[in-house]
Scaffold this motif. Structure first.
Motif, short mmCIF file in Angstrom:
data_model
loop_
_atom_site.label_atom_id
_atom_site.label_comp_id
_atom_site.label_asym_id
_atom_site.label_seq_id
_atom_site.Cartn_x
_atom_site.Cartn_y
_atom_site.Cartn_z
N THR A 46 37.51 63.96 114.97
CA THR A 46 36.22 63.02 114.57
C THR A 46 35.06 63.45 114.83
O THR A 46 33.90 63.42 113.86
N PHE A 47 34.57 63.56 115.97
CA PHE A 47 33.21 63.71 116.53
C PHE A 47 33.03 65.22 117.15
O PHE A 47 34.04 65.63 117.88
N LEU A 48 32.07 65.89 116.92
CA LEU A 48 31.43 66.96 117.64
C LEU A 48 31.71 66.88 119.30
O LEU A 48 32.09 67.74 119.99
N ALA A 147 27.21 64.26 108.61
CA ALA A 147 27.87 65.33 108.63
C ALA A 147 29.35 65.03 108.92
O ALA A 147 29.75 63.86 109.65
N SER A 148 30.47 65.72 108.58
CA SER A 148 31.87 65.49 108.84
C SER A 148 32.39 67.06 108.87
O SER A 148 32.13 68.00 108.17
N PHE A 149 33.32 66.97 109.62
CA PHE A 149 34.34 68.23 109.87
C PHE A 149 34.80 68.60 108.51
O PHE A 149 35.37 67.66 107.85
N VAL A 150 34.79 69.88 108.05
CA VAL A 150 35.46 70.01 106.66
C VAL A 150 36.92 70.00 106.37
O VAL A 150 37.48 69.74 105.28
N ASP A 167 24.72 69.44 101.62
CA ASP A 167 23.35 69.85 102.43
C ASP A 167 23.61 70.99 103.44
O ASP A 167 22.79 71.20 104.24
N GLY A 168 24.52 71.78 102.95
CA GLY A 168 24.74 73.06 103.91
C GLY A 168 25.92 72.70 105.09
O GLY A 168 26.53 71.94 104.93
N LEU A 169 26.25 73.87 105.67
CA LEU A 169 27.32 73.70 106.59
C LEU A 169 26.59 74.35 108.06
O LEU A 169 25.64 74.67 108.22
N THR A 170 27.52 73.89 109.18
CA THR A 170 26.98 74.00 110.39
C THR A 170 28.31 74.59 111.26
O THR A 170 29.41 74.11 110.87
N ARG A 183 27.29 69.23 106.28
CA ARG A 183 26.14 68.30 106.04
C ARG A 183 25.92 67.67 104.86
O ARG A 183 26.25 68.23 103.76
N LEU A 184 25.57 66.27 104.82
CA LEU A 184 25.41 65.57 103.62
C LEU A 184 23.95 64.91 103.58
O LEU A 184 23.70 64.56 104.66
N ARG A 185 23.62 64.63 102.33
CA ARG A 185 22.24 63.90 102.19
C ARG A 185 22.16 63.15 100.98
O ARG A 185 22.85 63.47 99.99
N LEU A 186 21.62 62.16 101.49
CA LEU A 186 21.42 60.99 100.09
C LEU A 186 20.13 60.65 100.16
O LEU A 186 19.28 60.15 100.81
N SER A 187 19.48 60.88 98.99
CA SER A 187 17.94 60.44 98.66
C SER A 187 18.04 59.16 98.20
O SER A 187 19.06 58.31 97.91
#
Length: 215
Positions: A46-48, A147-150, A167-170, A183-187
């Motif tokens: 669930t969490f890093l 952000a969430s694990f893929v 919004d990209g990967l880490t 990663r995800l982004r909401l405007s």
């Protein structure tokens, strides 16, 4: 009363039977009990920061100490709001909203967890919608990230349903293994265009200076 000096204790967000509020110590006891029972199925992540993998008592204490710690470190520029999620008065989990250099960036981050017994009922979506309403409608945020694990599709589905865009990967290490997060982004514009339930907000006015927002 303590709320006279820490008005966040009087903040309430409500969507139908779901209420979000900064937890009192009594609330924390109920939320710690939910964490004690668990919030992830065996073999899932669930969490890093892997606090959900801890033994039950340590998980419960992590919830309590996390709320106390972030409350003590709060400043109007950098804050971490812990909101207990309650359904008809019953504790089911937590929704977090964080602002870093909020006065300049006007950006928030979110996280959440629900007890296993309360998952799959749409409560995570409702809790996030309430937190986003607070951020965008009440605090004038310009964007929200998460952000969430893929390999953890449920929170990714919730985010995309709410209008977030990739919004990209880490890549990070967890228990010595490489894990990939989306990663995800909401405007603000995409949030405003999404259908969403009405959210009732009470007790916010005296809290605004704590968020770095003019009253």
């Amino acid at each position: 009363m303590l709320a006279d000096y820490w008005p966040l204790l009087g903040l309430r967000l409500r969507v139908g039977p779901v209420e979000l509020r900064p937890p009192s110590d009594t609330d924390l006891s109920a939320l710690a009990a939910v964490a004690f029972e668990g919030m992830q199925k065996p073999g899932t992540r669930t969490f890093l920061t892997p606090w959900t993998d801890l033994p039950p008592m340590d998980r419960a204490r992590h919830v309590v100490q996390g709320v106390w710690s972030d409350r003590g470190e709060w400043t109007p520029s950098d804050w971490s709001l812990h909101l207990g999620v309650f359904v008809d008065g019953v504790a089911v989990g937590m929704q977090g909203l964080l602002g870093t250099s909020f006065g300049q960036l006007r950006e928030v981050r979110t996280w959440s967890w629900l007890g296993l017994a309360h998952q799959g009922r749409g409560l995570g979506t409702v809790a996030r919608q309430a937190a986003l309403h607070l951020a965008f409608s009440e605090l004038s945020a310009q964007s929200a990230t998460t952000a969430s694990f893929v390999d953890n599709p449920a929170p990714l589905r919730v985010s995309r349903k709410l209008g977030y865009e990739d919004d990209g990967l880490t890549r990070d290490l967890l228990h010595g293994e490489v894990v990939v997060s989306q990663r995800l982004r909401l405007s603000r514009e995409r949030w405003a265009a999404q259908p969403r339930p009405p959210v009732s907000v009470t007790g916010l006015a005296p809290c605004l200076p704590l968020f770095g927002v003019p009253a």
